[in-house]
Design an enzyme around this catalytic site. Structure first.
Site, PDB file in Angstrom:
ATOM      1  N   GLU A  53       0.939  -1.196  -0.118  1.00  0.00           N
ATOM      2  CA  GLU A  53       0.098  -0.041  -0.037  1.00  0.00           C
ATOM      3  C   GLU A  53       0.980   1.187  -0.089  1.00  0.00           C
ATOM      4  O   GLU A  53       2.033   1.347   0.683  1.00  0.00           O
ATOM      5  CB  GLU A  53      -1.053  -0.135   1.292  1.00  0.00           C
ATOM      6  CG  GLU A  53      -1.491   1.268   1.623  1.00  0.00           C
ATOM      7  CD  GLU A  53      -2.019   1.197   3.068  1.00  0.00           C
ATOM      8  OE1 GLU A  53      -1.424   0.908   4.197  1.00  0.00           O
ATOM      9  OE2 GLU A  53      -3.162   1.758   3.221  1.00  0.00           O
ATOM     10  N   ASN A 123      -7.079   5.856  -1.919  1.00  0.00           N
ATOM     11  CA  ASN A 123      -6.129   4.990  -1.581  1.00  0.00           C
ATOM     12  C   ASN A 123      -6.295   3.831  -2.482  1.00  0.00           C
ATOM     13  O   ASN A 123      -7.056   2.964  -2.226  1.00  0.00           O
ATOM     14  CB  ASN A 123      -6.218   4.676   0.002  1.00  0.00           C
ATOM     15  CG  ASN A 123      -4.629   3.563   0.265  1.00  0.00           C
ATOM     16  OD1 ASN A 123      -4.429   3.095  -0.340  1.00  0.00           O
ATOM     17  ND2 ASN A 123      -4.670   3.859   1.711  1.00  0.00           N
ATOM     18  N   LYS A 141      -9.360   1.395  -1.972  1.00  0.00           N
ATOM     19  CA  LYS A 141      -9.559   1.068  -0.614  1.00  0.00           C
ATOM     20  C   LYS A 141     -10.909   1.461   0.136  1.00  0.00           C
ATOM     21  O   LYS A 141     -11.300   2.668   0.077  1.00  0.00           O
ATOM     22  CB  LYS A 141      -8.579   1.571   0.433  1.00  0.00           C
ATOM     23  CG  LYS A 141      -8.568   0.947   1.822  1.00  0.00           C
ATOM     24  CD  LYS A 141      -7.265   1.310   2.393  1.00  0.00           C
ATOM     25  CE  LYS A 141      -7.071   1.028   3.848  1.00  0.00           C
ATOM     26  NZ  LYS A 141      -5.690   1.391   4.496  1.00  0.00           N
ATOM     27  N   GLU A 161      -6.628   8.716   7.527  1.00  0.00           N
ATOM     28  CA  GLU A 161      -7.053   8.224   6.016  1.00  0.00           C
ATOM     29  C   GLU A 161      -8.300   8.615   5.837  1.00  0.00           C
ATOM     30  O   GLU A 161      -8.653   9.089   4.413  1.00  0.00           O
ATOM     31  CB  GLU A 161      -6.893   6.737   6.023  1.00  0.00           C
ATOM     32  CG  GLU A 161      -5.561   6.132   5.881  1.00  0.00           C
ATOM     33  CD  GLU A 161      -5.557   4.682   5.497  1.00  0.00           C
ATOM     34  OE1 GLU A 161      -6.222   4.251   4.679  1.00  0.00           O
ATOM     35  OE2 GLU A 161      -4.923   3.871   6.263  1.00  0.00           O
ATOM     36  N   CYS A 210      -4.467  -3.111   2.832  1.00  0.00           N
ATOM     37  CA  CYS A 210      -4.359  -2.865   4.525  1.00  0.00           C
ATOM     38  C   CYS A 210      -5.342  -3.338   5.318  1.00  0.00           C
ATOM     39  O   CYS A 210      -5.598  -4.354   5.533  1.00  0.00           O
ATOM     40  CB  CYS A 210      -3.925  -1.539   4.679  1.00  0.00           C
ATOM     41  SG  CYS A 210      -2.982  -1.363   6.244  1.00  0.00           S
ATOM     42  N   ASN A 235       0.570  -0.998   5.284  1.00  0.00           N
ATOM     43  CA  ASN A 235       1.379  -0.063   6.208  1.00  0.00           C
ATOM     44  C   ASN A 235       0.593  -0.273   7.620  1.00  0.00           C
ATOM     45  O   ASN A 235      -0.413   0.183   7.732  1.00  0.00           O
ATOM     46  CB  ASN A 235       1.169   1.329   5.830  1.00  0.00           C
ATOM     47  CG  ASN A 235       2.257   1.613   4.653  1.00  0.00           C
ATOM     48  OD1 ASN A 235       3.183   2.073   4.742  1.00  0.00           O
ATOM     49  ND2 ASN A 235       1.405   1.470   3.541  1.00  0.00           N
TER      50      ASN A 235
END
Lengths: 360, 360
Positions: A53, A123, A141, A161, A210, A235
């Site tokens: 990611e 993302n 994502k 995020e 992730c 991550n």
């Protein structure tokens, strides 16, 4: 119920684990590191390398950034300009993969140019097919962790995020990767019976990013498309925080062990429950003082870890897999069409959050 | 986002693992063994004992049986006669639990009497509340493994649950268990804000049976009702079979290790992903030559195993738990209302079986 065994569907795959990418590290320097891993991959006959990611930058959602700072972490994906594989700063990565005839799956911060010229940030991970010479799969994502507003508790660790990205709008779209294996059944072969073509075409791939790996829904949507390989970069901080962003009261060693337990339960459990391989790859090491776990693992459809990283640095983790191994689970325990009872699953769609039974 | 901490919600729970129950073992003899475990539980201040799937009989779906033989394995559950807790052959078990002020969750083959006098057969577990003096939760197994017709391959191992039981018709109904903990918030306290009552009422329980533990959908439906404890009994063969019922080609030791890996990934992974305790309890040992795995485990909402059986015999596996420990997961990583994106989960309901992407 059983099927005559086709020729095996062997394939050498790899996780391209990356060590830390610090604030200020250039795209060029990171892509150089990735190209070195691709060179190694070529020498080991690898056909697919999965990168983490947000592979091209530091994990910037840990910082509260202004618009100008934020912009530096994004790569523009403009469909009218050939998309990310033609973006000037990153084109070299895709070209290098193609020159080695290696597919890559890679995560980046996507600034998606809209038809009206505005942009939306995601993302994102894309899957680039060396055989097709283009991106054949894209995932944004869905399960963004963290919060929109910074945590205010003293010592809180930020996870922004939800501030910087919009939740993915593409769902969980499985796709086929051409050229990965020899002898794949093709449309031109004229087989129209799904039972005859099942698990015989080009490999079916899904992408997660992730935090998605902790959500059985994404895995299941891929499972319901017959997915054979899930590519998942991450991550993940090597410590545990509360809902306030404050640290959970445990030692660093205990916390990292728990984070790794959760990681492995998610990847191994969901691979098993959907009878698919998964290639789970970390950006790891210490980014500007912020520790990330490693734990890059390639998981078998039976839930075993078949290969695991030994370091917290750039490292190519290689495994030879046989996609035929998905068959046992998909034809027996997880023969979904025989066992799933969708009439009892409605709550999964009918409510986002939990609603407790009435008090007694 | 955070909550003031209420008084702790401590509770001693147990798995009442059972060794083999052979063909011809009487209900009386099995219930005597269960009552001995309840006596031990009482001496150890246990408030809830979970017994296995089909606890009262051998695992008869491994045999092809005629109607007369089959009948002997079922217990009649007639709502007009007080249900299973008043059934003459098994009443003693519930009475004994109540005399110790212990709740029990127990699996049995249910012959459910219908209003018209006919019957329907289910693989069922009930939750009996000692405080209420009655069954307060009932679950009928949704994910029946195996097949309707016997496997015909030479040496095939039979699994005829789909022949003998109808899939459960009750969904995954979570319920509250009164009297398990002190100080639970009650309806009469007049709290109407769900945020104020969240995880403060009587414990929220869900039941799964054996193969259900491999299906994330059931766990999630319970999770979406705020479930704090999942009770899951099982009978799981200690070897691996193919879709034909034939043995997978691996050593007995390898096969048992794989079965236990799948069991643990399912229980630990899904407990973690729904931030709930789970009490997973085996009928184990060798039933008339047929080996069942052990692996009775009590799992923490953070995915750890907190207690595990040491034998393959009748054994009480005891753990003190704090339901407050569900809070961290339910308020952060698995705060469903913040993170779930139901608009991308439609396929989970729209299709039972997998549909692969088109061939290239």
């Amino acid at each position: 119920m059983t099927s005559s065994q086709p020729s095996s569907r062997h394939l050498v795959v790899a996780a391209g684990q990356l060590g830390p990418v610090h604030v200020g590290d250039s795209r060029e320097s990171v892509i150089e590191r990735m190209c070195i891993l691709l060179d190694e991959a070529a020498s080991r006959k690898v056909k697919l390398v999965v990168f983490p990611e947000l592979a091209l930058t530091t994990f910037f959602p840990r910082y509260l950034l202004d618009d100008q700072e934020l912009k530096s972490y994004f790569d523009v994906d403009d469909p009218t300009q050939g998309g990310i594989a033609q973006a000037p700063r990153v084109k070299r990565l895709f070209d290098h993969a193609r020159s080695h005839a290696i597919d890559i799956c890679v995560g980046y911060a996507e600034r998606a140019v809209q038809p009206d010229g505005s942009h939306v940030d995601y993302n994102t991970s894309v899957y680039y097919s060396a055989d097709a010479g283009k991106v054949v799969g894209k995932y944004r994502k869905v399960h963004l962790p963290g919060a929109v507003e910074p945590y205010t508790a003293a010592g809180a660790y930020q996870q922004l995020e939800k501030r910087y990205f919009r939740p993915g709008d593409l769902g969980f779209p499985a796709f086929r990767a051409p050229g990965l294996i020899d002898g794949a059944l093709k449309k031109k072969d004229g087989v129209t019976d799904p039972a005859q073509s099942k698990l015989r075409g080009d490999p079916i791939i899904g992408i997660l990013i992730c935090n998605d790996r902790r959500w059985a829904e994404g895995w299941r949507v891929y499972g319901l498309q017959g997915t054979e390989i899930v590519c998942c970069g991450y991550n993940t901080t090597a410590f545990a925080t509360k809902a306030t962003g404050e640290m959970v009261d445990m030692s660093a060693e205990e916390a990292e062990a728990e984070v790794l337990l959760h990681h492995k339960l998610s990847c191994q459990g969901n691979s098993y429950m959907n009878a698919c391989f998964s290639i789970n790859v970390a950006k790891t090491g210490v980014e500007d003082g912020n520790p990330l776990v490693g734990g890059t693992i390639i998981v078998h459809p039976n839930g075993h870890i078949i290969q695991e990283a030994e370091t917290k640095q750039d490292e190519l983790v290689v495994a030879e897999i046989d996609l035929e191994d998905c068959r046992r689970g998909k034809e027996k325990t997880f023969a979904f069409e025989k066992h799933r009872r969708v009439e009892h699953y409605r709550m999964i769609l009918d409510r986002a959050g939990a609603i407790e039974p009435e008090l007694l």
